[in-house]
Design a protein around this motif. Structure first.
Motif, mmCIF file in Angstrom:
data_model
loop_
_atom_site.group_PDB
_atom_site.id
_atom_site.type_symbol
_atom_site.label_atom_id
_atom_site.label_comp_id
_atom_site.label_asym_id
_atom_site.label_seq_id
_atom_site.Cartn_x
_atom_site.Cartn_y
_atom_site.Cartn_z
ATOM 1 N N ASN A 6 25.671 36.926 55.093
ATOM 2 C CA ASN A 6 25.109 36.743 53.763
ATOM 3 C C ASN A 6 25.987 35.733 53.036
ATOM 4 N N GLU A 7 25.497 34.490 52.991
ATOM 5 C CA GLU A 7 26.324 33.420 52.425
ATOM 6 C C GLU A 7 26.606 33.639 50.943
ATOM 7 N N LYS A 8 25.596 34.125 50.240
ATOM 8 C CA LYS A 8 25.763 34.323 48.796
ATOM 9 C C LYS A 8 26.820 35.373 48.496
ATOM 10 N N LYS A 9 26.758 36.463 49.230
ATOM 11 C CA LYS A 9 27.701 37.551 48.999
ATOM 12 C C LYS A 9 29.021 37.343 49.732
ATOM 13 N N GLN A 10 29.079 36.304 50.546
ATOM 14 C CA GLN A 10 30.293 36.008 51.312
ATOM 15 C C GLN A 10 30.685 37.192 52.198
ATOM 16 N N GLN A 11 29.678 37.729 52.868
ATOM 17 C CA GLN A 11 29.887 38.899 53.711
ATOM 18 C C GLN A 11 29.236 38.712 55.070
ATOM 19 N N SER A 12 29.794 39.387 56.046
ATOM 20 C CA SER A 12 29.190 39.409 57.370
ATOM 21 C C SER A 12 29.312 40.813 57.924
ATOM 22 N N SER A 13 28.357 41.189 58.748
ATOM 23 C CA SER A 13 28.408 42.486 59.410
ATOM 24 C C SER A 13 28.144 42.305 60.899
ATOM 25 N N LEU A 14 28.875 43.050 61.699
ATOM 26 C CA LEU A 14 28.706 43.033 63.151
ATOM 27 C C LEU A 14 28.082 44.356 63.558
ATOM 28 N N TYR A 15 26.997 44.298 64.305
ATOM 29 C CA TYR A 15 26.265 45.495 64.691
ATOM 30 C C TYR A 15 26.467 45.768 66.176
ATOM 31 N N LEU A 16 27.005 46.929 66.455
ATOM 32 C CA LEU A 16 27.226 47.351 67.837
ATOM 33 C C LEU A 16 26.282 48.511 68.105
ATOM 34 N N THR A 17 25.277 48.279 68.914
ATOM 35 C CA THR A 17 24.289 49.323 69.171
ATOM 36 C C THR A 17 24.435 49.860 70.584
ATOM 37 N N ALA A 18 24.111 51.127 70.721
ATOM 38 C CA ALA A 18 24.208 51.796 72.030
ATOM 39 C C ALA A 18 25.546 51.477 72.680
ATOM 40 N N SER A 19 26.608 51.832 71.974
ATOM 41 C CA SER A 19 27.950 51.410 72.384
ATOM 42 C C SER A 19 28.296 51.864 73.802
ATOM 43 N N GLN A 20 29.061 51.015 74.459
ATOM 44 C CA GLN A 20 29.547 51.303 75.809
ATOM 45 C C GLN A 20 31.065 51.445 75.752
ATOM 46 N N LEU A 21 31.615 52.064 76.770
ATOM 47 C CA LEU A 21 33.069 52.244 76.829
ATOM 48 C C LEU A 21 33.793 50.909 76.716
ATOM 49 N N SER A 22 33.175 49.875 77.274
ATOM 50 C CA SER A 22 33.801 48.544 77.277
ATOM 51 C C SER A 22 33.870 47.916 75.886
ATOM 52 N N TYR A 23 33.191 48.513 74.919
ATOM 53 C CA TYR A 23 33.230 47.961 73.556
ATOM 54 C C TYR A 23 34.534 48.303 72.835
ATOM 55 N N SER A 24 35.300 49.210 73.394
ATOM 56 C CA SER A 24 36.549 49.608 72.744
ATOM 57 C C SER A 24 37.474 48.405 72.598
ATOM 58 N N GLY A 25 38.168 48.360 71.487
ATOM 59 C CA GLY A 25 39.098 47.269 71.224
ATOM 60 C C GLY A 25 39.219 47.066 69.728
ATOM 61 N N THR A 26 39.906 46.005 69.349
ATOM 62 C CA THR A 26 40.048 45.664 67.941
ATOM 63 C C THR A 26 39.176 44.457 67.636
ATOM 64 N N TYR A 27 38.331 44.584 66.627
ATOM 65 C CA TYR A 27 37.405 43.524 66.256
ATOM 66 C C TYR A 27 37.942 42.777 65.040
ATOM 67 N N PHE A 28 37.983 41.476 65.174
ATOM 68 C CA PHE A 28 38.468 40.640 64.073
ATOM 69 C C PHE A 28 37.340 39.736 63.577
ATOM 70 N N CYS A 29 37.225 39.641 62.274
ATOM 71 C CA CYS A 29 36.370 38.584 61.740
ATOM 72 C C CYS A 29 37.278 37.460 61.271
ATOM 73 N N GLY A 30 36.820 36.240 61.472
ATOM 74 C CA GLY A 30 37.528 35.057 61.003
ATOM 75 C C GLY A 30 36.590 34.289 60.091
ATOM 76 N N THR A 31 37.046 34.007 58.904
ATOM 77 C CA THR A 31 36.194 33.308 57.947
ATOM 78 C C THR A 31 36.662 31.864 57.811
ATOM 79 N N GLU A 32 35.725 30.948 57.955
ATOM 80 C CA GLU A 32 36.062 29.526 57.847
ATOM 81 C C GLU A 32 35.982 29.123 56.380
#
Lengths: 112, 116
Positions: A65-91
């Motif tokens: 959402n450019e106006k709100k300066q926000q982003s969301s990451l959607y992880l659906t039907a999670s798998q074991l391999s999804y484990s980890g640390t998620y980073f967002c980087g804003t340009e």
């Protein structure tokens, strides 16, 4: 300046869904998402550009959402391999150059 | 295709000593970035090379840190003299393109630096 990620940590059971949010106080040109497993290199997931273009992972979705300066990451039907640390980087444009400013990360643990 | 490599993977030194970290980017990538992550905190930008030139070094903490990229290939990051607060994981990343950061950055596995 640093984007704020929420939640800081989340625990899921395999198959459950999760949403990770990233919010910035600065105007954004793009948002990048990475996942890092312990002791490994952060791995690229997705770039979301102004205007709606996306580059990256086919099985992971995200919004920007450019106006709100926000982003969301959607992880659906999670798998074991999804484990980890998620980073967002804003340009952002700072001091006349484009920089990628990362958040503190969201730790995700997926349990069987 | 070889990814970004970093050497060493771990370094433990005493306060006041010197350490040099090395990064080999993906061949052909003009952009090379250095980042640092202190435990539990953000991946913090240190500096950006375009080929052999420092495009942006606004994130370098102080003059104890010196980065070079001679010939536009590999890069070194020297910390001299090291202080306790320099401990953390130092990541290197490389990418194609110029100007805007609208391409994937490929990260190396990082060098974990511990200053005792």
């Amino acid at each position: 300046q640093q984007p704020v990620q929420s939640p800081q940590a989340v625990i899921l059971r395999e198959g459950e869904d999760a949403v990770i949010n990233c919010s910035s106080s600065k105007a954004l040109y793009s948002v990048h998402w990475y996942r890092q497993k312990h002791g490994e290199a952060p791995v690229f997931l997705m770039i979301l550009l102004k205007g709606g273009e996306q580059k990256g992972h086919e099985k992971i979705s995200a919004s920007f959402n450019e106006k709100k300066q926000q982003s969301s990451l959607y992880l659906t039907a999670s798998q074991l391999s999804y484990s980890g640390t998620y980073f967002c980087g804003t340009e952002c444009l700072m001091d006349s150059s484009y920089k990628l400013i990362f958040g503190s990360g969201t730790r995700l643990l997926v349990r069987p | 295709e070889a990814g970004v490599t970093q050497f060493p993977s771990h370094s433990v030194i005493e306060k006041g000593q010197t350490v040099t970290l090395r990064c080999d980017p993906i061949s052909g990538h003009d952009n090379l970035y250095w980042y640092r992550r202190v435990m539990g905190k953000e991946i913090k930008f240190l500096l950006h090379f375009v080929k052999e030139s420092k495009q942006d070094e606004s994130g370098m903490p102080n003059n104890r840190f010196l980065a070079e990229r001679t010939g536009g290939t590999y890069s070194t990051l020297k910390v001299q003299p090291a202080e306790l607060e320099d401990s953390g994981v130092y990541f290197c990343a490389s990418s194609q393109g110029s100007g805007r950061i609208d391409n994937e950055q490929f990260f190396g596995p990082g060098t974990r630096l511990t200053v005792l």
